[in-house]
Write an enzyme that holds these catalytic residues in place. Structure first.
Site, PDB file in Angstrom:
ATOM      1  N   LYS A 125       0.743  -1.277   0.125  1.00  0.00           N
ATOM      2  CA  LYS A 125       0.105  -0.018   0.054  1.00  0.00           C
ATOM      3  C   LYS A 125       0.789   1.330   0.066  1.00  0.00           C
ATOM      4  O   LYS A 125       1.977   1.155   0.362  1.00  0.00           O
ATOM      5  CB  LYS A 125      -1.151  -0.004   1.162  1.00  0.00           C
ATOM      6  CG  LYS A 125      -2.087  -1.092   0.736  1.00  0.00           C
ATOM      7  CD  LYS A 125      -3.173  -0.802   1.827  1.00  0.00           C
ATOM      8  CE  LYS A 125      -4.484  -1.914   1.430  1.00  0.00           C
ATOM      9  NZ  LYS A 125      -5.437  -1.967   2.374  1.00  0.00           N
ATOM     10  N   ARG A 135      -3.356 -10.105   4.977  1.00  0.00           N
ATOM     11  CA  ARG A 135      -3.756 -10.344   3.476  1.00  0.00           C
ATOM     12  C   ARG A 135      -2.682  -9.775   2.482  1.00  0.00           C
ATOM     13  O   ARG A 135      -2.251  -8.435   2.579  1.00  0.00           O
ATOM     14  CB  ARG A 135      -5.087  -9.372   3.531  1.00  0.00           C
ATOM     15  CG  ARG A 135      -5.560  -9.427   2.159  1.00  0.00           C
ATOM     16  CD  ARG A 135      -6.884  -8.474   1.925  1.00  0.00           C
ATOM     17  NE  ARG A 135      -7.667  -8.532   0.623  1.00  0.00           N
ATOM     18  CZ  ARG A 135      -7.226  -7.722  -0.263  1.00  0.00           C
ATOM     19  NH1 ARG A 135      -6.001  -6.865  -0.037  1.00  0.00           N
ATOM     20  NH2 ARG A 135      -7.880  -7.776  -1.491  1.00  0.00           N
TER      21      ARG A 135
HETATM   22  N1  LIG Z   1     -10.288  -6.964   4.476  1.00  0.00           N
HETATM   23  C1  LIG Z   1      -9.549  -6.372   3.645  1.00  0.00           C
HETATM   24  N2  LIG Z   1      -9.801  -6.515   2.296  1.00  0.00           N
HETATM   25  C2  LIG Z   1      -9.118  -5.447   1.543  1.00  0.00           C
HETATM   26  N3  LIG Z   1      -9.415  -5.356   0.211  1.00  0.00           N
HETATM   27  C3  LIG Z   1      -8.796  -4.545  -0.780  1.00  0.00           C
HETATM   28  C4  LIG Z   1      -7.782  -3.981  -0.332  1.00  0.00           C
HETATM   29  C5  LIG Z   1      -7.189  -3.086  -1.274  1.00  0.00           C
HETATM   30  O1  LIG Z   1      -6.082  -3.561  -1.640  1.00  0.00           O
HETATM   31  P1  LIG Z   1      -5.564  -4.457  -2.770  1.00  0.00           P
HETATM   32  O2  LIG Z   1      -6.098  -3.411  -4.134  1.00  0.00           O
HETATM   33  O3  LIG Z   1      -4.164  -4.771  -3.053  1.00  0.00           O
HETATM   34  O4  LIG Z   1      -6.511  -5.573  -2.874  1.00  0.00           O
HETATM   35  N4  LIG Z   1      -7.304  -3.959   1.000  1.00  0.00           N
HETATM   36  C6  LIG Z   1      -8.220  -4.643   1.998  1.00  0.00           C
HETATM   37  C7  LIG Z   1      -7.785  -4.812   3.487  1.00  0.00           C
HETATM   38  O5  LIG Z   1      -6.741  -3.916   3.807  1.00  0.00           O
HETATM   39  N5  LIG Z   1      -8.435  -5.573   4.054  1.00  0.00           N
END
Ligand SMILES: Nc1nc2ncc(COP(=O)(O)O)nc2c(=O)[nH]1
Length: 283
Positions: free
Chosen positions: A219, A259
């Site tokens: 991020k 994650r």
């Molecule tokens: N539970 C959870 N879900 C998520 N989904 C998408 C993203 C955005 O990041 P990405 O685009 O790399 O998926 N971040 C989260 C997060 O921090 N926590």
């Protein structure tokens, strides 16, 4: 704290592999839009040790356009069905009950809701009825979907209290408390200082007595931390080491899971954290 039987309980901090089946996610947009590519990558992450693969069909990056529910479902359902057929445990990353329902029918066993149930009032009853684990992520201002930073006086206290309110709403809808996982929502209408404060005080979220999932992978706030001498942020593909360090520190702090995009690095990082803490991870 009892953990839902459908939630991975690997005896260490769980590693959740990110699989964005989208054209525009911030760090891997478009790489897995093709179904076969997506399934191949999801199976590979699982075989390398990911405890769960999180399949998303709608980018949540700041300013991203919403996609129609039918488009979101068309992206994730076929991928989920094939991953499940390969024995891969899957969560669906969606704010929509109709997409979650289709994903559960295709074999997903966890709902990951970045709106914490605020985006769709049908999500709580769906999750209660299905009896599946539900990740409640914090995102104040999800409805605006812009990343205009929310105003916090004490981000840790306010995120904790707002997540507690989401838990209360879930329980009122009949959701099993053991099914709930909390997530601070790093970067969701939060600036770098907010994110670091939340990571520094993960104990405050853990004090709610529920598993906590941390999503820092690649991020922007990591890019800012690692900016070069000219102030240029480190690009997303250069944030893997920092992500793994966050995984280790999250594991050491007692997080249920992390994650991440690069599961190998975080599996190693979590193993180090547990060994350091006197809990060697069974190889
Ligand atoms: N539970 C959870 N879900 C998520 N989904 C998408 C993203 C955005 O990041 P990405 O685009 O790399 O998926 N971040 C989260 C997060 O921090 N926590």
């Amino acid at each position: 704290m009892s953990v839902h039987p459908l939630l991975p309980q690997p005896g260490r901090c769980a590693v959740v592999g990110v699989l964005n089946v989208t054209p525009d996610s911030f760090s891997d947009g478009g790489r897995y839009l093709d179904r076969d590519d997506a399934v191949r990558h999801g199976v590979a992450m699982f075989r390398r040790g990911a405890d769960l693969v999180d399949v998303g069909g709608e980018s949540t990056r700041p300013g991203a356009d919403r996609v129609a529910p039918a488009v979101e479902a068309a992206r994730v359902v076929p991928v989920i069905r094939e991953l499940v057929a390969e024995g891969v445990p899957v969560s669906v990353d969606t704010m929509r009950a109709e997409v979650a329902e289709a994903a559960l029918e295709a074999g997903a066993t966890v709902v990951n809701d970045v709106s914490g149930g605020l985006a769709d009032e049908r999500m709580a009853p769906l999750v209660a009825e299905a009896g599946v684990p539900w990740v409640l992520m914090h995102w104040r201002g999800h409805s605006r979907r812009m990343n205009d930073l929310a105003r916090y006086t004490d981000v840790v206290v306010e995120v904790r209290d707002e997540l507690r309110a989401r838990v209360d709403a879930a329980l009122a809808a009949g959701v099993d408390p053991a099914a709930l996982v909390l997530d601070p929502g790093l970067g969701f209408a939060k600036n770098a200082a907010h994110n670091w404060a939340l990571l520094n005080r993960l104990d405050a979220l853990l004090a709610l007595g529920l598993p906590v999932l941390v999503g820092a992978s690649r991020k922007r706030f990591l890019g800012a931390l690692l900016a070069d001498a000219d102030g240029r942020p480190r690009p997303p593909d250069g944030r893997e080491l920092a992500t793994a360090v966050v995984s280790a520190l999250s594991a050491a702090a007692g997080a249920w899971g992390v994650r991440v995009h690069d599961v190998d690095a975080s599996l190693d990082a979590v193993a180090v954290a547990h060994a350091w803490g006197g809990r060697l991870v069974a190889s």
